[in-house]
Design an enzyme around this catalytic site. Structure first.
Site: not given
Length: 298
Positions: A59-60, A135, A167, A199, A226
């Site tokens: 994936g990304g 999210r 997420n 973060d 998050h």
């Protein structure tokens, strides 16, 4: 908020993922790399830690994360798993001249093999956010994906550390914890960690730019979860101390840090979410976990 480990990970500045990136920044700063390591409290190379798996490796986030993990000197074997595409990713990465062996695993039937002998399992699997999504909107899709992967990890490598990226992290971490509890695995909550290092990365970057500091010297503590207002950057505790920032500007910077993920989603205009910065942050945290396993203080 749940008492899950998403709110308990060490928030002090972890080591940078790639040694090449460390050396590059040190050179630009005009100081020897070993001196930079000593000043930041980072340690030199550690002995090989063994096998790491990335679940969602095609994936990304998974692809750049897998490359950064392969560059870590303390990883000897890297297992790449996804429902499709992993043989190609593994073949590509295997051409990089680091000592880490890379193997691709594709499809549910190969998941147990990917997890065998793992000391660290990193889970970026799931769908990314799109413009207008929070999210929490991802929960119905990603919760099931993460639950299935956690069940497999609990069966095959129950003592491995889990780094959860998928997420909403504030929800996926408790899900994994419940999976392990249901299987009767004791002490799992100490090994199931939500990766919120991004973060810290964002806070350090934004405050260094705002104050004109060397980003390598900035350390902004961040606590909480998050997602949105659960992200709590403690700007009053940053090092070095900021000078001259008004209360209004501090509020603006806090909001920017809390909404930085949305900033990227909107800038990509539907083409994805924060993938590269998340991969960088996750690799940093993974390195800290591996160093911790070998007794280093991180």
């Amino acid at each position: 908020m749940s008492s899950s480990r998403v709110c308990q990970q060490t928030r002090s500045r972890p080591a940078v993922a790639a040694p090449a990136l460390r050396a590059g920044r040190a050179a630009r700063a005009g100081r020897p790399e070993h001196q930079r390591r000593q000043q930041r409290g980072a340690l030199a190379r550690v002995d090989a830690a063994g096998k790491v798996a990335v679940l969602g490796a095609a994936g990304g986030i998974g692809q750049p994360l897998s490359m950064l993990v392969k560059m870590l000197p303390n990883v000897t074997e890297l297992a790449l798993y996804d429902i499709q595409g992993t043989p190609g990713v593994a073949a590509d990465l295997s051409h990089c001249n680091t000592a880490c062996k890379v193997t691709g695993y594709m499809g549910e039937e190969e998941l147990p093999k990917a997890l065998e002998g793992c000391e660290l399992v990193i889970i970026p699997a799931g769908v990314p956010r799109k413009p207008g999504m929070t999210r929490d909107d991802l929960f119905n899709i990603n919760a099931g994906i993460v639950k299935g992967l956690a069940e497999a990890a609990a069966d095959v490598c129950p003592n491995a550390i889990l780094n959860i990226i998928s997420n909403p992290v504030n929800s996926t971490v408790p899900i994994c914890n419940e999976v392990y509890k249901k299987k009767g695995i004791t002490g799992a909550s100490a090994r199931i960690l939500g990766v919120t290092t991004l973060d810290i990365v964002r806070s350090n970057t934004f405050l260094a730019e705002e104050c004109g500091f060397d980003v390598d010297e900035v350390d902004v503590p961040v606590i909480g979860g998050h997602a949105g207002v659960t992200i709590l950057p403690l700007l009053s505790q940053m090092r070095p101390k900021h000078v001259g920032l008004s209360d209004e500007r501090i509020k603006e910077l806090t909001v920017r840090i809390q909404n930085a993920g949305t900033e990227v989603v909107e800038a990509k205009a539907g083409a994805g979410s924060a993938t590269l910065s998340m991969a960088y942050a996750a690799a940093r945290f993974a390195e800290s976990c591996l160093r911790g396993l070998q007794g280093d203080k991180v």
